[in-house]
Write an enzyme that holds these catalytic residues in place. Structure first.
Site, PDB file in Angstrom:
ATOM      1  N   SER A  55       0.821  -1.204   0.000  1.00 34.78           N
ATOM      2  CA  SER A  55       0.000   0.000   0.000  1.00 34.78           C
ATOM      3  C   SER A  55       0.864   1.268   0.000  1.00 34.78           C
ATOM      4  CB  SER A  55      -0.924  -0.028   1.229  1.00 34.78           C
ATOM      5  OG  SER A  55      -1.698   1.141   1.294  1.00 34.78           O
TER       6      SER A  55
ATOM      7  N   ASP B  57       4.456  -3.862   9.563  1.00 35.89           N
ATOM      8  CA  ASP B  57       5.098  -3.607  10.855  1.00 35.89           C
ATOM      9  C   ASP B  57       5.606  -4.884  11.509  1.00 35.89           C
ATOM     10  OD1 ASP B  57       4.651  -0.676  11.062  1.00 35.89           O
ATOM     11  OD2 ASP B  57       2.563  -1.299  10.910  1.00 35.89           O
TER      12      ASP B  57
ATOM     13  N   GLU C 228      -7.410   3.288  16.960  1.00 40.22           N
ATOM     14  CA  GLU C 228      -7.961   2.121  16.265  1.00 40.22           C
ATOM     15  C   GLU C 228      -8.569   1.113  17.245  1.00 40.22           C
ATOM     16  OE1 GLU C 228      -4.481   1.388  14.008  1.00 40.22           O
ATOM     17  OE2 GLU C 228      -3.576  -0.032  15.399  1.00 40.22           O
TER      18      GLU C 228
ATOM     19  N   GLU D  32     -30.609   0.120  11.234  1.00 36.40           N
ATOM     20  CA  GLU D  32     -30.512   1.171  12.242  1.00 36.40           C
ATOM     21  C   GLU D  32     -29.122   1.264  12.859  1.00 36.40           C
ATOM     22  OE1 GLU D  32     -32.530   3.553  12.889  1.00 36.40           O
ATOM     23  OE2 GLU D  32     -33.988   2.790  11.446  1.00 36.40           O
TER      24      GLU D  32
ATOM     25  N   ARG E 134      12.339  -9.111  -1.509  1.00 35.38           N
ATOM     26  CA  ARG E 134      12.938 -10.440  -1.495  1.00 35.38           C
ATOM     27  C   ARG E 134      12.992 -11.003  -2.911  1.00 35.38           C
ATOM     28  NH1 ARG E 134       8.543 -13.069   2.107  1.00 35.38           N
ATOM     29  NH2 ARG E 134       7.477 -11.616   0.755  1.00 35.38           N
TER      30      ARG E 134
ATOM     31  N   HIS F  58       5.218   4.608  10.290  1.00 30.88           N
ATOM     32  CA  HIS F  58       4.517   4.340  11.547  1.00 30.88           C
ATOM     33  C   HIS F  58       5.581   4.045  12.595  1.00 30.88           C
ATOM     34  CE1 HIS F  58       1.698   2.981  14.491  1.00 30.88           C
ATOM     35  NE2 HIS F  58       1.838   1.690  14.286  1.00 30.88           N
TER      36      HIS F  58
ATOM     37  N   VAL G 193       6.808  -7.563  10.147  1.00 31.44           N
ATOM     38  CA  VAL G 193       8.004  -8.160   9.541  1.00 31.44           C
ATOM     39  C   VAL G 193       9.190  -7.187   9.507  1.00 31.44           C
ATOM     40  CG1 VAL G 193       6.544  -9.660   8.118  1.00 31.44           C
ATOM     41  CG2 VAL G 193       7.594  -7.667   7.080  1.00 31.44           C
ATOM     42  N   GLN G 194       8.960  -5.940   9.932  1.00 32.35           N
ATOM     43  CA  GLN G 194      10.045  -4.953   9.878  1.00 32.35           C
ATOM     44  C   GLN G 194      11.293  -5.363  10.665  1.00 32.35           C
ATOM     45  OE1 GLN G 194       8.628  -0.978  10.750  1.00 32.35           O
ATOM     46  NE2 GLN G 194       7.252  -0.954   8.984  1.00 32.35           N
TER      47      GLN G 194
HETATM   48  P1  NAD Z   1       1.398  -3.711   3.047  1.00 33.52           P
HETATM   49  O1  NAD Z   1       0.984  -4.870   3.846  1.00 33.52           O
HETATM   50  O2  NAD Z   1       0.434  -3.082   2.106  1.00 33.52           O
HETATM   51  O3  NAD Z   1       2.652  -4.004   2.121  1.00 33.52           O
HETATM   52  C1  NAD Z   1       3.738  -4.696   2.534  1.00 33.52           C
HETATM   53  C2  NAD Z   1       4.664  -5.039   1.377  1.00 33.52           C
HETATM   54  O4  NAD Z   1       5.879  -5.458   1.975  1.00 33.52           O
HETATM   55  C3  NAD Z   1       4.204  -6.209   0.525  1.00 33.52           C
HETATM   56  O5  NAD Z   1       3.458  -5.806  -0.568  1.00 33.52           O
HETATM   57  C4  NAD Z   1       5.518  -6.801   0.104  1.00 33.52           C
HETATM   58  O6  NAD Z   1       6.010  -6.085  -1.020  1.00 33.52           O
HETATM   59  C5  NAD Z   1       6.446  -6.497   1.258  1.00 33.52           C
HETATM   60  N1  NAD Z   1       6.671  -7.632   2.181  1.00 33.52           N
HETATM   61  C6  NAD Z   1       5.741  -8.356   2.850  1.00 33.52           C
HETATM   62  N2  NAD Z   1       6.324  -9.294   3.626  1.00 33.52           N
HETATM   63  C7  NAD Z   1       7.644  -9.129   3.446  1.00 33.52           C
HETATM   64  C8  NAD Z   1       8.784  -9.785   3.983  1.00 33.52           C
HETATM   65  N3  NAD Z   1       8.678 -10.792   4.858  1.00 33.52           N
HETATM   66  N4  NAD Z   1      10.008  -9.360   3.581  1.00 33.52           N
HETATM   67  C9  NAD Z   1      10.156  -8.333   2.712  1.00 33.52           C
HETATM   68  N5  NAD Z   1       9.113  -7.680   2.163  1.00 33.52           N
HETATM   69  C10 NAD Z   1       7.875  -8.080   2.545  1.00 33.52           C
HETATM   70  O7  NAD Z   1       2.000  -2.622   4.076  1.00 33.52           O
HETATM   71  P2  NAD Z   1       1.519  -1.114   4.278  1.00 33.52           P
HETATM   72  O8  NAD Z   1       0.104  -1.098   4.734  1.00 33.52           O
HETATM   73  O9  NAD Z   1       1.928  -0.309   3.106  1.00 33.52           O
HETATM   74  O10 NAD Z   1       2.392  -0.703   5.546  1.00 33.52           O
HETATM   75  C11 NAD Z   1       3.738  -0.284   5.433  1.00 33.52           C
HETATM   76  C12 NAD Z   1       4.013   0.719   6.545  1.00 33.52           C
HETATM   77  O11 NAD Z   1       3.194   1.872   6.339  1.00 33.52           O
HETATM   78  C13 NAD Z   1       3.663   0.206   7.933  1.00 33.52           C
HETATM   79  O12 NAD Z   1       4.600   0.719   8.842  1.00 33.52           O
HETATM   80  C14 NAD Z   1       2.291   0.808   8.183  1.00 33.52           C
HETATM   81  O13 NAD Z   1       1.982   0.951   9.549  1.00 33.52           O
HETATM   82  C15 NAD Z   1       2.450   2.143   7.521  1.00 33.52           C
HETATM   83  N6  NAD Z   1       1.217   2.846   7.123  1.00 33.52           N
HETATM   84  C16 NAD Z   1       0.259   2.206   6.407  1.00 33.52           C
HETATM   85  C17 NAD Z   1      -0.888   2.890   6.000  1.00 33.52           C
HETATM   86  C18 NAD Z   1      -1.949   2.218   5.182  1.00 33.52           C
HETATM   87  O14 NAD Z   1      -3.003   2.820   5.002  1.00 33.52           O
HETATM   88  N7  NAD Z   1      -1.768   1.024   4.647  1.00 33.52           N
HETATM   89  C19 NAD Z   1      -1.039   4.247   6.320  1.00 33.52           C
HETATM   90  C20 NAD Z   1      -0.006   4.900   7.016  1.00 33.52           C
HETATM   91  C21 NAD Z   1       1.116   4.183   7.399  1.00 33.52           C
END
Ligand code: NAD
Ligand code: MG
Length: 348
Positions: A32, A88, A199, A231, A53, A112, A90-91
Site C-alpha cells: 500500500s 510492521d 484504532e 438502524e 525479497r 509508523h 516483519v520490519q
Molecule cells: P502492506 O501490507 O500493504 O505491504 C507490505 C509489502 O511489503 C508487501 O506488498 C511486500 O512487497 C512487502 N513484504 C511483505 N512481507 C515481506 C517480507 N517478509 N520481507 C520483505 N518484504 C515483505 O503494508 P503497508 O500497509 O503499506 O504498511 C507499510 C508501513 O506503512 C507500515 O509501517 C504501516 O503501519 C504504515 N502505514 C500504512 C498505512 C496504510 O493505510 N496502509 C497508512 C499509514 C502508514
C-alpha cells in the site's frame, strides 16, 4: 531524541526537494505505502531502488511501474535513505538484514512508529531516524499525487544524528506530495500511541462493538434483524459522512430535533463513566507497552488468538444479515435511476 509534541504544520514552501537531488532512496516493500512512495519519489526526480525479497510477488509490479528492484540488503547498501514500508510485524526481520548496510549519516525512514517506539528496531546512534506518515492508504497517496493534489501527513524526528534530519524528512514529504496538503509535526511516541488507541478504542474496536451491542439489543428484544442492521450499521455511514464534512455540529444540524435531543441525552447513558474508565485502561496498555508485548508474542506464536477472534467476528449474525441486505440494495441501486437517496435517521 526529539520528544516534544508540537503542532507546527509544514507546506511546500517549507521544504526543499533539491536536498534529494543526489540521493538514492531505498523503498523496502511494494504494498500500500511502498508503491505510492516509490512512484511519487521517482516522479519527483529522486533516484529510487525498491527493496524486495528474491521471491517477492511484488517484484513484477515494481518493474512494470518502471522501477529498479534489488534485495532489501542491496537496496540499502546503495541508498542513503532507507524507507521501511514492509508490514510492521516483519520490519524487525527485514531490518536485521539491512542494518549492516547503514552508514553514518544515512537515514531510516518510517511511516509508523511502532517498532522504534517499542524498541523492536534499535538503529545505530549515528543514523537519522525519521517518520513521514501519510494519513491515507497508499492508493490515495498515489492518486492524489497524480492529480496534482496532496495527502496530509505526519512528520517526526526520533534521532537527528546529522543535524539535517528534519529538513530531509520535509524534502521526502514534499517529494511524495504530502506538503501540498500539509504535514503536522509530531513525535514517534505520540503518533504510535494515538494511532493504536484510536484504532482500538474508537475506530476499529469501539465502533464494531457499539454496532454489535446495538444490533443484539434490538434483536434480543424481538425486533427483526434486518431493521436492526439498518438502524445500527447501515446508517452509520450517513452519520460519519456528516461528521467528516462538518464535525459533530453538522451531524446534529442535519438530523431531526428528536434524533438530536435523544442522542444528546442518551449517548452518555451508553458511553458512561465505566466506558471511559475502560478507555483509560486501553490507553494505559498502549502506553506501558502491554499491548505491544501481547501483539509481538501473538505473532511469534503464529497468531492463534488473532485467527480465532477473526473467525468469531466473521460468523456473527450481523454479517450474514448484512450480506443478504447489501445484495438486495446493490440490485435496487443498479435498477433505479441515480436519484439521491441518502437519508438521515427519521423520527421513528
Ligand atoms: P502492506 O501490507 O500493504 O505491504 C507490505 C509489502 O511489503 C508487501 O506488498 C511486500 O512487497 C512487502 N513484504 C511483505 N512481507 C515481506 C517480507 N517478509 N520481507 C520483505 N518484504 C515483505 O503494508 P503497508 O500497509 O503499506 O504498511 C507499510 C508501513 O506503512 C507500515 O509501517 C504501516 O503501519 C504504515 N502505514 C500504512 C498505512 C496504510 O493505510 N496502509 C497508512 C499509514 C502508514
Ligand atoms: Mg547506505
Amino acid at each position: 531524541m526529539t520528544d516534544e509534541p508540537d503542532t507546527t504544520i509544514y507546506y511546500d514552501d517549507d521544504a526543499d526537494e533539491e536536498r534529494l537531488a543526489n540521493t538514492t532512496v531505498a523503498v523496502l516493500g511494494y504494498g500500500s505505502q511502498g508503491h505510492a512512495h516509490a512512484q511519487n519519489l521517482a516522479d519527483s526526480g529522486v533516484d529510487v531502488v525498491v527493496g524486495l525479497r528474491e521471491d517477492s510477488s511484488s517484484r513484477d509490479a515494481a518493474e512494470a511501474d518502471g522501477l529498479r528492484v534489488a534485495t532489501p540488503k542491496e537496496a540499502a547498501s546503495e541508498a542513503s535513505i532507507v524507507s521501511v514500508l514492509v508490514p510492521d510485524t516483519v520490519q524487525p526481520a527485514v531490518y536485521d538484514d539491512v542494518e549492516p548496510e547503514l552508514e553514518p549519516g544515512d537515514t531510516l525512514q518510517f511511516a509508523h512508529g511502532f517498532n522504534i517506539h517499542y524498541g523492536q528496531i534499535e538503529p545505530p546512534e549515528d543514523v537519522d531516524v525519521t517518520m513521514v506518515a501519510p494519513k491515507s492508504p497508499g492508493h490515495l497517496v498515489r492518486r492524489n499525487y497524480e492529480a496534482d493534489e496532496g495527502t496530509p501527513g505526519l512528520l517526526a524526528v526520533y534521532r537527528d544524528a546529522s543535524g539535517e534530519a528534519k529538513a530531509e524528512a520535509l524534502a521526502y514529504a514534499k517529494a511524495i506530495g504530502c506538503t501540498r496538503a500539509g504535514v503536522v509535526e509530531t513525535t514517534f511516541r505520540e503518533e504510535t500511541e494515538t494511532d493504536l488507541f484510536g484504532e482500538q478504542a474508537v475506530l476499529c474496536g469501539g465502533i464494531t462493538e457499539l454496532i454489535k451491542a446495538g444490533y443484539e439489543t434490538l434483536v434480543d428484544a424481538g425486533y427483526s434483524p434486518e431493521m436492526a442492521y439498518f438502524e445500527c450499521l447501515n446508517e452509520m455511514k450517513l452519520i460519519v459522512d456528516l461528521m467528516y464534512e462538518g464535525g459533530l455540529g453538522e451531524m446534529w444540524d442535519s438530523v431531526s430535533d428528536t434524533a438530536e435531543y435523544g442522542g444528546l441525552t442518551r449517548g452518555e447513558v451508553v458511553v458512561d463513566d465505566h466506558a471511559r474508565e475502560n478507555m483509560e485502561r486501553v490507553l494505559e496498555a498502549v502506553q506501558n507497552g502491554d499491548f505491544a508485548r501481547e501483539w509481538i508474542l501473538e505473532n511469534q506464536a503464529g497468531r492463534p488468538g488473532y485467527r480465532q477472534r477473526r473467525q468469531a467476528e466473521k460468523s456473527h449474525d450481523i454479517e450474514e444479515v448484512g450480506e443478504k441486505l447489501r445484495d438486495l440494495f446493490a440490485w435496487a441501486e443498479a435498477s433505479e435511476s441515480s436519484e439521491e437517496k441518502a437519508e438521515v435517521p427519521a423520527d421513528d
